[in-house]
Each structure stands twice: as structure tokens, then as C-alpha cells.
Design a protein around this motif. Structure first.
Motif, mmCIF file in Angstrom:
data_model
loop_
_atom_site.group_PDB
_atom_site.id
_atom_site.type_symbol
_atom_site.label_atom_id
_atom_site.label_comp_id
_atom_site.label_asym_id
_atom_site.label_seq_id
_atom_site.Cartn_x
_atom_site.Cartn_y
_atom_site.Cartn_z
ATOM 1 N N MET A 1 4.968 -2.613 8.098
ATOM 2 C CA MET A 1 5.318 -2.038 6.804
ATOM 3 C C MET A 1 4.531 -0.753 6.578
ATOM 4 S SD MET A 1 5.633 -5.239 4.142
ATOM 5 C CE MET A 1 6.290 -4.175 2.867
ATOM 6 N N LYS A 2 5.024 0.034 5.637
ATOM 7 C CA LYS A 2 4.376 1.292 5.307
ATOM 8 C C LYS A 2 4.022 1.345 3.832
ATOM 9 C CE LYS A 2 6.852 3.833 8.832
ATOM 10 N NZ LYS A 2 7.832 4.864 9.115
ATOM 11 N N ALA A 3 3.069 2.213 3.526
ATOM 12 C CA ALA A 3 2.674 2.442 2.144
ATOM 13 C C ALA A 3 3.170 3.809 1.693
ATOM 14 C CB ALA A 3 1.154 2.380 2.015
ATOM 15 N N LYS A 4 3.597 3.872 0.460
ATOM 16 C CA LYS A 4 3.953 5.137 -0.180
ATOM 17 C C LYS A 4 3.071 5.224 -1.429
ATOM 18 C CE LYS A 4 7.632 7.239 -2.893
ATOM 19 N NZ LYS A 4 8.968 7.026 -3.465
ATOM 20 N N PHE A 5 2.374 6.329 -1.613
ATOM 21 C CA PHE A 5 1.448 6.459 -2.728
ATOM 22 C C PHE A 5 1.972 7.459 -3.747
ATOM 23 C CE2 PHE A 5 -0.881 5.032 0.930
ATOM 24 C CZ PHE A 5 -1.621 3.979 0.414
ATOM 25 N N THR A 6 1.903 7.075 -5.022
ATOM 26 C CA THR A 6 2.307 7.967 -6.102
ATOM 27 C C THR A 6 1.250 7.926 -7.205
ATOM 28 O OG1 THR A 6 3.616 6.214 -7.167
ATOM 29 C CG2 THR A 6 4.787 7.699 -5.691
ATOM 30 N N ILE A 7 1.153 9.022 -7.932
ATOM 31 C CA ILE A 7 0.255 9.122 -9.076
ATOM 32 C C ILE A 7 1.138 9.290 -10.309
ATOM 33 C CG2 ILE A 7 -1.598 10.422 -10.183
ATOM 34 C CD1 ILE A 7 -2.553 9.302 -7.592
ATOM 35 N N SER A 8 0.917 8.458 -11.318
ATOM 36 C CA SER A 8 1.687 8.539 -12.563
ATOM 37 C C SER A 8 0.722 8.729 -13.726
ATOM 38 C CB SER A 8 2.512 7.263 -12.772
ATOM 39 O OG SER A 8 3.438 7.101 -11.729
ATOM 40 N N LEU A 112 5.064 -11.535 -2.723
ATOM 41 C CA LEU A 112 6.059 -11.589 -3.793
ATOM 42 C C LEU A 112 7.307 -10.761 -3.494
ATOM 43 C CD1 LEU A 112 3.668 -11.260 -6.876
ATOM 44 C CD2 LEU A 112 4.953 -13.304 -6.192
ATOM 45 N N LYS A 113 7.246 -9.966 -2.412
ATOM 46 C CA LYS A 113 8.364 -9.106 -2.000
ATOM 47 C C LYS A 113 8.751 -8.096 -3.081
ATOM 48 C CE LYS A 113 10.006 -12.496 1.224
ATOM 49 N NZ LYS A 113 10.966 -13.507 1.561
ATOM 50 N N VAL A 114 7.743 -7.538 -3.758
ATOM 51 C CA VAL A 114 8.012 -6.490 -4.734
ATOM 52 C C VAL A 114 7.989 -5.144 -4.016
ATOM 53 C CG1 VAL A 114 7.095 -7.805 -6.672
ATOM 54 C CG2 VAL A 114 5.577 -6.255 -5.437
ATOM 55 N N ASP A 115 8.620 -4.147 -4.610
ATOM 56 C CA ASP A 115 8.658 -2.832 -3.976
ATOM 57 C C ASP A 115 7.604 -1.873 -4.528
ATOM 58 O OD1 ASP A 115 9.778 -2.443 -6.472
ATOM 59 O OD2 ASP A 115 11.552 -1.404 -5.744
ATOM 60 N N ARG A 116 6.921 -2.285 -5.627
ATOM 61 C CA ARG A 116 5.900 -1.414 -6.206
ATOM 62 C C ARG A 116 4.761 -2.234 -6.795
ATOM 63 N NH1 ARG A 116 8.744 1.273 -9.833
ATOM 64 N NH2 ARG A 116 7.881 0.401 -11.714
ATOM 65 N N LEU A 117 3.552 -1.788 -6.519
ATOM 66 C CA LEU A 117 2.320 -2.341 -7.072
ATOM 67 C C LEU A 117 1.663 -1.221 -7.855
ATOM 68 C CD1 LEU A 117 -0.214 -4.237 -7.258
ATOM 69 C CD2 LEU A 117 -0.896 -3.279 -5.043
ATOM 70 N N THR A 118 1.359 -1.461 -9.121
ATOM 71 C CA THR A 118 0.729 -0.438 -9.960
ATOM 72 C C THR A 118 -0.728 -0.795 -10.208
ATOM 73 O OG1 THR A 118 2.845 0.038 -11.019
ATOM 74 C CG2 THR A 118 0.855 0.808 -12.152
ATOM 75 N N ILE A 119 -1.595 0.177 -9.918
ATOM 76 C CA ILE A 119 -3.031 0.021 -10.119
ATOM 77 C C ILE A 119 -3.460 1.047 -11.161
ATOM 78 C CG2 ILE A 119 -5.312 0.157 -9.043
ATOM 79 C CD1 ILE A 119 -3.916 -0.455 -6.343
ATOM 80 N N PRO A 120 -3.811 0.615 -12.366
ATOM 81 C CA PRO A 120 -4.261 1.583 -13.364
ATOM 82 C C PRO A 120 -5.729 1.958 -13.163
ATOM 83 C CG PRO A 120 -4.099 -0.592 -14.355
ATOM 84 C CD PRO A 120 -3.675 -0.731 -12.923
ATOM 85 N N ILE A 121 -6.015 3.239 -13.314
ATOM 86 C CA ILE A 121 -7.384 3.742 -13.329
ATOM 87 C C ILE A 121 -7.649 4.094 -14.798
ATOM 88 C CG2 ILE A 121 -9.031 5.442 -12.485
ATOM 89 C CD1 ILE A 121 -7.971 3.721 -10.209
ATOM 90 N N ILE A 122 -8.352 3.216 -15.468
ATOM 91 C CA ILE A 122 -8.545 3.313 -16.913
ATOM 92 C C ILE A 122 -9.611 4.365 -17.228
ATOM 93 C CG2 ILE A 122 -9.263 2.014 -18.965
ATOM 94 C CD1 ILE A 122 -8.058 -0.465 -17.567
ATOM 95 N N PRO A 123 -9.348 5.213 -18.240
ATOM 96 C CA PRO A 123 -10.358 6.206 -18.608
ATOM 97 C C PRO A 123 -11.633 5.523 -19.110
ATOM 98 C CG PRO A 123 -8.437 6.311 -20.076
ATOM 99 C CD PRO A 123 -8.153 5.269 -19.050
ATOM 100 N N ALA A 162 -1.708 4.548 -11.812
ATOM 101 C CA ALA A 162 -1.493 5.039 -13.171
ATOM 102 C C ALA A 162 -2.827 5.562 -13.700
ATOM 103 C CB ALA A 162 -0.965 3.917 -14.064
ATOM 104 N N CYS A 163 -2.782 6.729 -14.331
ATOM 105 C CA CYS A 163 -4.011 7.371 -14.781
ATOM 106 C C CYS A 163 -3.720 8.267 -15.976
ATOM 107 C CB CYS A 163 -4.613 8.192 -13.647
ATOM 108 S SG CYS A 163 -3.546 9.561 -13.111
ATOM 109 N N THR A 164 -4.740 8.968 -16.444
ATOM 110 C CA THR A 164 -4.557 9.982 -17.475
ATOM 111 C C THR A 164 -4.148 11.292 -16.796
ATOM 112 O OG1 THR A 164 -6.850 10.725 -17.361
ATOM 113 C CG2 THR A 164 -6.350 8.960 -18.950
ATOM 114 N N PRO A 165 -3.544 12.214 -17.545
ATOM 115 C CA PRO A 165 -3.221 13.520 -16.957
ATOM 116 C C PRO A 165 -4.468 14.237 -16.416
ATOM 117 C CG PRO A 165 -2.009 13.235 -19.006
ATOM 118 C CD PRO A 165 -2.970 12.073 -18.900
ATOM 119 N N GLN A 166 -5.614 14.039 -17.067
ATOM 120 C CA GLN A 166 -6.845 14.695 -16.632
ATOM 121 C C GLN A 166 -7.311 14.176 -15.269
ATOM 122 O OE1 GLN A 166 -6.266 13.132 -19.502
ATOM 123 N NE2 GLN A 166 -6.976 14.336 -21.233
#
Length: 195
Positions: A1-8, A112-123, A162-166
Motif C-alpha cells: 500500500m501507499k500513503a498520500k499526504f495532505t494538509i488541510s 477498518l479499510k478506510v481511505d482517509r485518516l485525519t490527524i489534527p495538529i491542535i494549536p 488538519a491544522c491552522t492556516p498559520q
């Protein structure tokens, strides 16, 4: 499997960052042992109409290292599931803690066979003094990539941070580092460059 990384950049700085509004099949949240639930999570806990509190209590979740509880949420929540991962004692937080956290979360996402895992980086997170954003993103990328490379199949798991715009530019910088580099702001690197 492969990982795809995104910043939101979905979160806001302040007392209510908006974690409860993150739409995802699997949201990973963390808790230190010996500490109460972070105030940032109150809106999410309220949105679950008691499901999160009851499930954590039933499982005796205290935030110990390696401890995890996955909770299916109802239609009123933006997340399908939330995965609570224990970090252990705050004073023991280190790179090994992050490696274990990411490994556990990616393993659960695959199971769980999900296509996305979200990790929040809390301010204003407790760990900001011991691990910078660039190093955190680089470490998440390396650990998640290694875990997924060991899995059969040619599927892709999106790891959304998931993060803040800053915070976005610092996290992007960490994700742009090659997986094998030790000088990408990684606090775990044995041969850190001198500043």
C-alpha cells in the motif's frame, strides 16, 4: 500500500479550534495519562451526544501509552469514527511516542479499510516545545510510509493533517522532506545539523 499526504488548514487558533467540524472516515485524537480530556475536544464530545464519554468510560481509557479506543459515531457527527490513542505521561513524550501513535493509527485505518485518516495538529498543544511542526510532519510521513509499505495490495491511504492556516507552511515543509533524510527538522535524527 501507499500513503498520500495532505494538509488541510481547517482549524482555528483559540479556545475552540473546530475539531468537531472535520469531515473524515477516521479522526485520530490523543490523550495523555493522568490528565483530563483536553478542552479542545468538548464540542466534539458534545456533538456525539454522550457516545464518546460512555465508550471511553466503558473501556477504561486513561490515555496510557499504546492504549486505544475506536468509536463509531452517529449521523450528527462529521466523522464516521474517532480513534483515541493514549500517549502515556506528558513528561515522557518523545519521538518513540509519536512513532507508536502513528503506527497504531495507520494499522487501525488499514484494518477498518478506510481511505482517509485525519490527524489534527491542535494549536497551542502541550508538545509544541519538544517537537516542532516540520519535524512532526516529517516523522508522521516516515512512520506512515513504512507501515503502509509493509501491507499487501496497491491501495492508498490518505493521511490528512488538519491544522491552522498559520501551521500549514511548516507542516508542508516537513512533508516535502524525503523519507530517508535525517536533517528535515526531525528531533529524533541521530545526526542533527547544527543551528
Amino acid at each position: 500500500m501507499k500513503a498520500k499526504f495532505t494538509i488541510s488548514p481547517l482549524l482555528k487558533a483559540g479556545s475552540e479550534p473546530g475539531i468537531e467540524r472535520i469531515e473524515t472516515p477516521l479522526l485520530m485524537l490523543t490523550k495523555f495519562s493522568g490528565m483530563g480530556m483536553p478542552d479542545d475536544l468538548k464540542p466534539l464530545i458534545d456533538a456525539s451526544e454522550g457516545v464518546i464519554e460512555r465508550r471511553l468510560k466503558a473501556r477504561g481509557f486513561g490515555g496510557n501509552s499504546g492504549e486505544q479506543v475506536c468509536i463509531n459515531l452517529g449521523a450528527d457527527c462529521a466523522q464516521d469514527r474517532v480513534l483515541f490513542v493514549g500517549l502515556g505521561k506528558a513528561q515522557s513524550f518523545c519521538c518513540a511516542t509519536v512513532r507508536e501513535m502513528v503506527t497504531n493509527a495507520v494499522e487501525r485505518a488499514v484494518a477498518l479499510k478506510v481511505d482517509r485518516l485525519t490527524i489534527p495538529i491542535i494549536p497551542n498543544r502541550i508538545t509544541q516545545g519538544s517537537m516542532k511542526l516540520k519535524g512532526t510532519a516529517s516523522l508522521i510521513k516516515r512512520v506512515a510510509s513504512r507501515v503502509l509499505e509493509s501491507k499487501r495490495g496497491d491501495g492508498t491511504l490518505e493521511i490528512e493533517i488538519a491544522c491552522t492556516p498559520q501551521a500549514k507552511r511548516f507542516l508542508e515543509s516537513g512533508l516535502q522532506c524525503r523519507v530517508d533524510r535525517k536533517d528535515c527538522g526531525d528531533p529524533c535524527a541521530k545526526n542533527k545539523p547544527r543551528s
